[in-house]
Scaffold this motif. Structure first.
Motif, mmCIF file in Angstrom:
data_model
loop_
_atom_site.group_PDB
_atom_site.id
_atom_site.type_symbol
_atom_site.label_atom_id
_atom_site.label_comp_id
_atom_site.label_asym_id
_atom_site.label_seq_id
_atom_site.Cartn_x
_atom_site.Cartn_y
_atom_site.Cartn_z
ATOM 1 N N MET A 7 31.212 -11.741 -18.387
ATOM 2 C CA MET A 7 30.781 -11.109 -17.135
ATOM 3 C C MET A 7 29.439 -11.430 -17.933
ATOM 4 S SD MET A 7 32.444 -7.159 -16.962
ATOM 5 C CE MET A 7 33.368 -7.227 -18.901
ATOM 6 N N PRO A 8 28.615 -11.933 -17.455
ATOM 7 C CA PRO A 8 27.773 -12.880 -18.814
ATOM 8 C C PRO A 8 26.485 -11.728 -17.354
ATOM 9 C CG PRO A 8 29.318 -14.481 -18.081
ATOM 10 C CD PRO A 8 29.193 -13.012 -16.948
ATOM 11 N N ASP A 9 25.541 -11.048 -18.909
ATOM 12 C CA ASP A 9 24.293 -10.998 -17.912
ATOM 13 C C ASP A 9 23.367 -11.139 -18.275
ATOM 14 O OD1 ASP A 9 23.271 -7.791 -16.656
ATOM 15 O OD2 ASP A 9 23.840 -6.649 -18.184
ATOM 16 N N VAL A 10 22.150 -11.209 -16.969
ATOM 17 C CA VAL A 10 21.265 -11.963 -17.465
ATOM 18 C C VAL A 10 21.100 -12.713 -18.840
ATOM 19 C CG1 VAL A 10 19.561 -10.299 -16.024
ATOM 20 C CG2 VAL A 10 20.470 -9.895 -18.578
ATOM 21 N N PRO A 11 22.098 -13.814 -18.489
ATOM 22 C CA PRO A 11 22.067 -13.987 -19.829
ATOM 23 C C PRO A 11 21.043 -15.311 -20.070
ATOM 24 C CG PRO A 11 23.391 -15.211 -18.103
ATOM 25 C CD PRO A 11 23.780 -14.151 -17.534
ATOM 26 N N PHE A 12 20.495 -15.444 -21.779
ATOM 27 C CA PHE A 12 20.225 -16.206 -22.591
ATOM 28 C C PHE A 12 20.940 -17.173 -22.590
ATOM 29 C CE2 PHE A 12 17.887 -16.423 -27.217
ATOM 30 C CZ PHE A 12 16.690 -17.147 -26.312
ATOM 31 N N LEU A 13 19.768 -18.270 -23.275
ATOM 32 C CA LEU A 13 20.721 -19.829 -23.985
ATOM 33 C C LEU A 13 21.133 -20.008 -22.792
ATOM 34 C CD1 LEU A 13 22.864 -17.860 -26.764
ATOM 35 C CD2 LEU A 13 20.325 -18.734 -27.169
ATOM 36 N N CYS A 14 20.555 -20.612 -21.453
ATOM 37 C CA CYS A 14 21.145 -21.028 -21.034
ATOM 38 C C CYS A 14 19.911 -22.175 -19.791
ATOM 39 C CB CYS A 14 21.454 -20.475 -19.671
ATOM 40 S SG CYS A 14 23.076 -19.245 -19.986
ATOM 41 N N HIS A 15 20.429 -24.044 -20.373
ATOM 42 C CA HIS A 15 19.085 -24.805 -19.473
ATOM 43 C C HIS A 15 18.005 -24.557 -20.223
ATOM 44 C CE1 HIS A 15 17.863 -27.453 -16.437
ATOM 45 N NE2 HIS A 15 17.318 -26.800 -15.776
ATOM 46 N N PHE A 16 17.967 -24.969 -21.595
ATOM 47 C CA PHE A 16 17.307 -24.988 -22.690
ATOM 48 C C PHE A 16 15.574 -26.095 -21.486
ATOM 49 C CE2 PHE A 16 20.741 -23.823 -25.046
ATOM 50 C CZ PHE A 16 19.844 -22.707 -26.063
ATOM 51 N N ALA A 17 16.065 -26.778 -21.470
ATOM 52 C CA ALA A 17 14.766 -27.318 -21.272
ATOM 53 C C ALA A 17 14.081 -26.971 -20.197
ATOM 54 C CB ALA A 17 15.400 -29.035 -20.548
#
Length: 320
Positions: free
Chosen positions: A204-214
């Motif tokens: 259950m990832p909630d407004v997740p960070f650490l995604c698609h850095f570029a």
């Protein structure tokens, strides 16, 4: 904040080509083998949380390199839990205090609340876990510590700790279905745990960070992504090296390797975790049983209590 990212109809189809290194799987297999080789038996000590309906224990388990990681283990008092929820915390936060209990134990779930090493300086939730490993030159914060090499990058340790948290929760409650969750940074860590750990029944990832850095580091000027921009502003000519490191930790590359059911959330006015970066991970998710709750007029607070109810309902369906 007004809408600033792609239109929702485009977000639902957004599937960027995020570079993935050829040795991605080998890197993580080696990292986790080293981490587990240094493991020791978790310490579990009951504590008085001042509550009548929830029992709490102070847990210390071995994370990356055998480093001690702190967590709270909450269970419904006098009842056997029906599932386990392992929760990871947002950037700057920690596990908090023993009586900071979420709804999960009241929903008949055991709940492991995991510190993030080196964090917990926030006024909203303190932490108790140090990060004993050093770093070269870095921007203030955690995002650029050791960023020029995947072997030394801070999130190598954090993701390894997350896998060991899942291992520990399975030992504390063997045989129960186990779910991972978290908001913002905790959402990004939950994606990593779902991809890298064993025995995870759902995420259950909630407004997740650490995604698609570029994309994140160029579409928003908000922290914590801004820490990476500040580092590259001072270390000209190191862009390729930095993004290569980040590719080992990108939630998009990890999401492709997660096959269990998932419930995501996204806020379309979120400047901390831009919607396109969340959809990039969601659309890459390796399992077909996935759903995303969209909050069109919210910033990084996302769905708040509305999302928690959606999570409770989603989890209840999987505990029947």
């Amino acid at each position: 904040m007004a809408l600033y990212d792609l239109p929702l109809e485009d977000l639902r189809m957004y599937a960027p080509d995020v570079a993935c290194p050829d040795d991605f799987d080998a890197f993580w297999a080696d990292t986790l083998a080293q981490t587990r080789a240094a493991a020791w038996e978790a310490r579990v000590e009951p504590v008085d949380n001042g509550l009548a309906l929830v029992d709490t224990s102070d847990v210390t388990f071995a994370g990356y390199a055998g480093d001690p990681i702190r967590a709270w283990w909450h269970v419904p008092a006098g009842r056997r839990p029906r599932a386990v929820v392992v929760e990871f915390i947002g950037y700057s936060g920690g596990r908090g205090l023993a009586h900071d209990v979420a709804a999960w134990p009241l929903a008949e779930c055991a709940h492991l609340v995991v510190d993030t090493r080196g964090q917990g300086w926030s006024h909203w939730r303190s932490g108790d876990t140090a990060d004993p490993h050093g770093s070269g030159s870095a921007a203030p914060g955690m995002m650029t510590q050791g960023i020029e090499d995947p072997e030394t990058y801070y999130y190598r340790r954090v993701y390894s700790d997350a896998v060991r948290a899942v291992d520990t929760a399975r030992e504390l409650a063997p045989g129960l279905p186990l779910f991972v969750t978290g908001g913002s940074q905790g959402g990004g860590i939950s994606i990593a745990a779902a991809a890298l750990a064993e025995g995870v029944a759902g995420a259950m990832p909630d407004v997740p960070f650490l995604c698609h850095f570029a994309r994140a580091t160029t579409i928003t000027d908000a922290r914590p992504y801004r820490e990476i921009g500040e580092y590259l502003a001072g270390h000209r000519g190191r862009v390729e090296r930095v993004y290569r490191t980040l590719s080992y930790f990108d939630g998009v590359n990890l999401a492709r390797r997660a096959t269990m059911p998932a419930l995501f959330s996204v806020a379309l006015m979120d400047v901390i975790c831009p919607p396109s970066t969340v959809f990039a991970a969601y659309n890459a998710w390796g399992g077909e049983d996935r759903r995303i709750e969209v909050y069109p007029f919210n910033d990084h607070e996302g769905g708040g209590a509305f999302q928690r109810r959606a999570q409770l309902d989603w989890l209840a369906e999987r505990m029947r």
